[in-house]
Structure formats: C-alpha cells, structure tokens
Design an enzyme around this catalytic site. Structure first.
Site, PDB file in Angstrom:
ATOM      1  N   ASN A  11      21.393  47.610  27.693  1.00  0.00           N
ATOM      2  CA  ASN A  11      22.125  48.741  27.361  1.00  0.00           C
ATOM      3  C   ASN A  11      21.146  49.771  26.648  1.00  0.00           C
ATOM      4  O   ASN A  11      21.014  49.569  25.450  1.00  0.00           O
ATOM      5  CB  ASN A  11      23.393  48.617  26.737  1.00  0.00           C
ATOM      6  CG  ASN A  11      24.240  49.678  26.295  1.00  0.00           C
ATOM      7  OD1 ASN A  11      23.828  50.698  26.745  1.00  0.00           O
ATOM      8  ND2 ASN A  11      25.186  49.703  25.663  1.00  0.00           N
ATOM      9  N   LYS A  13      21.836  52.764  25.719  1.00  0.00           N
ATOM     10  CA  LYS A  13      22.522  53.636  24.867  1.00  0.00           C
ATOM     11  C   LYS A  13      22.069  55.153  25.284  1.00  0.00           C
ATOM     12  O   LYS A  13      21.638  55.305  26.302  1.00  0.00           O
ATOM     13  CB  LYS A  13      22.661  53.189  23.583  1.00  0.00           C
ATOM     14  CG  LYS A  13      23.094  51.670  23.484  1.00  0.00           C
ATOM     15  CD  LYS A  13      23.559  51.438  21.771  1.00  0.00           C
ATOM     16  CE  LYS A  13      24.099  49.911  22.138  1.00  0.00           C
ATOM     17  NZ  LYS A  13      24.512  49.590  20.767  1.00  0.00           N
ATOM     18  N   HIS A 103      32.800  49.819  26.069  1.00  0.00           N
ATOM     19  CA  HIS A 103      31.915  49.408  24.848  1.00  0.00           C
ATOM     20  C   HIS A 103      32.523  49.782  23.567  1.00  0.00           C
ATOM     21  O   HIS A 103      33.167  50.863  23.366  1.00  0.00           O
ATOM     22  CB  HIS A 103      30.415  50.261  25.154  1.00  0.00           C
ATOM     23  CG  HIS A 103      29.357  49.721  24.089  1.00  0.00           C
ATOM     24  ND1 HIS A 103      29.364  49.910  23.073  1.00  0.00           N
ATOM     25  CD2 HIS A 103      28.544  48.779  24.437  1.00  0.00           C
ATOM     26  CE1 HIS A 103      28.296  49.341  22.338  1.00  0.00           C
ATOM     27  NE2 HIS A 103      27.792  48.496  23.194  1.00  0.00           N
ATOM     28  N   GLU A 105      31.279  51.363  21.008  1.00  0.00           N
ATOM     29  CA  GLU A 105      31.022  52.597  20.720  1.00  0.00           C
ATOM     30  C   GLU A 105      31.836  53.789  21.376  1.00  0.00           C
ATOM     31  O   GLU A 105      32.060  54.672  20.823  1.00  0.00           O
ATOM     32  CB  GLU A 105      29.358  52.898  20.767  1.00  0.00           C
ATOM     33  CG  GLU A 105      28.809  51.981  20.073  1.00  0.00           C
ATOM     34  CD  GLU A 105      27.237  51.772  20.367  1.00  0.00           C
ATOM     35  OE1 GLU A 105      26.955  52.348  21.466  1.00  0.00           O
ATOM     36  OE2 GLU A 105      26.818  50.733  19.736  1.00  0.00           O
ATOM     37  N   GLU A 175      31.091  41.239  22.427  1.00  0.00           N
ATOM     38  CA  GLU A 175      30.128  41.738  21.388  1.00  0.00           C
ATOM     39  C   GLU A 175      30.865  42.207  20.052  1.00  0.00           C
ATOM     40  O   GLU A 175      31.495  42.981  20.074  1.00  0.00           O
ATOM     41  CB  GLU A 175      29.715  43.224  22.067  1.00  0.00           C
ATOM     42  CG  GLU A 175      28.909  43.174  23.337  1.00  0.00           C
ATOM     43  CD  GLU A 175      28.089  44.382  23.621  1.00  0.00           C
ATOM     44  OE1 GLU A 175      26.742  44.109  23.576  1.00  0.00           O
ATOM     45  OE2 GLU A 175      28.538  45.561  23.380  1.00  0.00           O
ATOM     46  N   GLY A 181      23.543  46.240  16.328  1.00  0.00           N
ATOM     47  CA  GLY A 181      22.577  47.015  15.862  1.00  0.00           C
ATOM     48  C   GLY A 181      22.396  47.009  14.234  1.00  0.00           C
ATOM     49  O   GLY A 181      21.843  47.511  13.790  1.00  0.00           O
ATOM     50  N   SER A 221      22.581  42.387  18.519  1.00  0.00           N
ATOM     51  CA  SER A 221      21.391  42.146  18.020  1.00  0.00           C
ATOM     52  C   SER A 221      20.489  40.838  18.655  1.00  0.00           C
ATOM     53  O   SER A 221      19.858  40.198  18.152  1.00  0.00           O
ATOM     54  CB  SER A 221      21.513  41.665  16.551  1.00  0.00           C
ATOM     55  OG  SER A 221      22.078  42.876  15.747  1.00  0.00           O
TER      56      SER A 221
HETATM   57  O1  LIG Z   1      25.733  47.222  21.594  1.00  0.00           O
HETATM   58  C1  LIG Z   1      25.034  46.501  22.213  1.00  0.00           C
HETATM   59  C2  LIG Z   1      24.723  46.328  23.552  1.00  0.00           C
HETATM   60  O2  LIG Z   1      25.821  46.657  24.432  1.00  0.00           O
HETATM   61  C3  LIG Z   1      24.247  45.408  21.256  1.00  0.00           C
HETATM   62  O3  LIG Z   1      23.192  46.317  20.763  1.00  0.00           O
HETATM   63  P1  LIG Z   1      22.048  45.855  19.839  1.00  0.00           P
HETATM   64  O4  LIG Z   1      21.373  44.695  20.509  1.00  0.00           O
HETATM   65  O5  LIG Z   1      21.213  46.628  19.404  1.00  0.00           O
HETATM   66  O6  LIG Z   1      22.708  45.029  18.485  1.00  0.00           O
END
Ligand SMILES: O=C(CO)COP(=O)(O)O
Length: 260
Positions: A11, A13, A103, A105, A175, A181, A221
């Site tokens: 992803n 982002k 997601h 976010e 997740e 992150g 992560s």
């Molecule tokens: O949100 C994520 C994937 O959709 C995970 O992000 P990270 O791997 O940066 O923690």
C-alpha cells in the site's frame, strides 16, 4: 482444506507521482525477476494512487510482469454527480485487480463507517474487483483486551448481505491501528489470534468452505525481518505492507519470504 495462495500487497498510500511510480514498479519487477520469484507461490500486488494506475498498467503490460496492481479506495456509486469519486468501472477498465476498502486512515480521516465499507465492497465485487477489506482496533481497544470483538464487528459490517459466492472472493486485512507506521509490529500470536477469529466468524456467517477460501492478511509495520514468523501462523495468508513497500528491494524480500 483450500490452499490459499499467499498475497503480499504493498500500500503506497499517498506517495509517488505517476513518473516515480514507473521507477518504483520497474525496480520492484527487477528485484523479483532477479530472485526468480514464482508468482504462483506468492502473489504480489501494489495498491497505488489513482493517478499512478495508468503508468503502472502500461509497465505491467509491456513487461508482461507477474505483478498485479490495485487502488486504495473506490466509490460506493457507479456514476453520476459524485465529485472527486472514482467508479469501480473506471478501475476495471484500467486492469485493476484489487482495491483496498475501509483502510483505518480512511475510517479515521474521512469518517468511513461499516455501512460505507459494506457498500463499497459490494460495488467493487459487482464490477469484478477484489476488495481488500481492512479491519483492526486502535490502541485503547487493544488495551481493554477487546480487539477480537471490535474487529469481528467490523467484519460483520463489511460482509453484511454478501452472498457466499461473493464472500469467498474477498480478502480481509487485519491491521491493528497501533501497529501502522509505528514500527510496533504485532507479535505473530497477536496476528494469529485475530486472523483466526476472523476465519472462524466467516465459517459461522457462511461455511467452512468460504472461511477456507478467504485470504486474511496482516498489516502493520511488516518488514522482511518479521514476515517469516508472521507467515508461519496458520491464519496469516499474506501481508498488507505500507512503508516498506516503498523500498523495492525490501518489498521484494518480503514477497520472497519463502526463500528466506
Ligand atoms: O497501513 C498499512 C498498510 O495498509 C501498514 O503501514 P506500515 O507498514 O507503514 O505500518
């Protein structure tokens, strides 16, 4: 029991413009080819910004790359007066395979709730896209020990009204928000606890066959140093990778976890 092909999804982002996207996907493809990656043993996909899709499609088609690609969101509508939204029809026309839905976010910054996640999931399926439905608890819920019930409520919401045939096509990504992150990767047993509960819920809602068919990913992560242990868990069928998917060598290593 069905054999589920592992899925390693990156992803990106809101990173990489359409020119940077070509560079990244080219390098990723090179690393996978260099490692003689067998896509039959682990599928690899990248979920890119909408504006990158055409570039990525052009590269994948020209190189006959084994990579697939997808989007990070989709509209709950098909067409019409929905300014700024992207129809699943447009995504399908660009050869998109996967679309992330719900997601954390988007739930957090765009107020997406389970009903909208459900509507988007249905719309994606109706147009031949494979939804990667994201679920997972925040830190408060985890501290209260409510991660399983919280996450299963999101699963119930996402699958509401889906036929067994459609449900079997969905990918679920667990997740935990506290692990996104932050460098704070859930332990393999944390991932297994919730992923196993998700599969058990799908068996209750549908059947053992549907539960067996659905791939349940872990995200948060994930790095090449943590993927092997995570994949050793019986209900972890792949990973949704954020930050590490922007490093083509590292992401290729994650995808090639079977060679580690
Ligand atoms: O949100 C994520 C994937 O959709 C995970 O992000 P990270 O791997 O940066 O923690």
């Amino acid at each position: 029991m069905a054999t589920r092909t592992p899925l390693i999804a990156g992803n990106w982002k809101m990173n990489k413009d359409h020119l940077e996207a070509i560079d990244l996907v080219q390098k990723l493809d090179w690393h996978l080819k260099d490692g003689k990656h067998d896509f039959a043993t682990a599928e690899v996909t990248v979920l890119v910004p909408f504006t990158d899709l055409r570039s990525v499609q052009t590269f994948v088609d020209a190189e006959k790359s084994g990579l697939s690609y997808g989007a990070q969101d989709v509209s709950a509508h098909v067409s019409g007066a929905y300014t700024g939204e992207i129809s699943p029809v447009f995504l399908a026309r660009l050869g998109v395979t996967y679309v992330a839905i719900g997601h954390s976010e988007r739930r957090q910054y765009h107020g997406e709730d389970d009903a909208l996640v459900n509507a988007k999931t249905k719309n994606a399926l109706a147009h031949g896209l494979v939804p990667i439905v994201c679920v997972g608890e925040g830190l408060d819920v985890r501290k209260a020990g409510e991660q399983v019930s919280y996450t299963l409520a999101q699963v119930d919401g996402a699958f509401e009204g889906l036929s067994a045939e459609d449900a079997a096509k969905v990918v679920v990504a667990y997740e935990p928000v506290w692990a996104i992150g932050t460098g704070e990767v859930a332990t393999p047993s944390d991932a297994q606890e919730v992923n196993g509960a998700i599969r058990a819920r799908l068996a209750e809602l549908y059947s053992a066959e549907v539960a067996d068919a659905v791939r349940v990913l872990y995200g948060g992560s994930v790095k090449s140093s943590s993927i092997v242990e995570l994949m050793a868990e019986k209900d972890v069928d792949g990973a949704l990778v954020g930050g590490a998917s922007l490093d083509p060598e590292e992401f290729a290593k994650i995808a090639r976890f079977q060679q580690a």
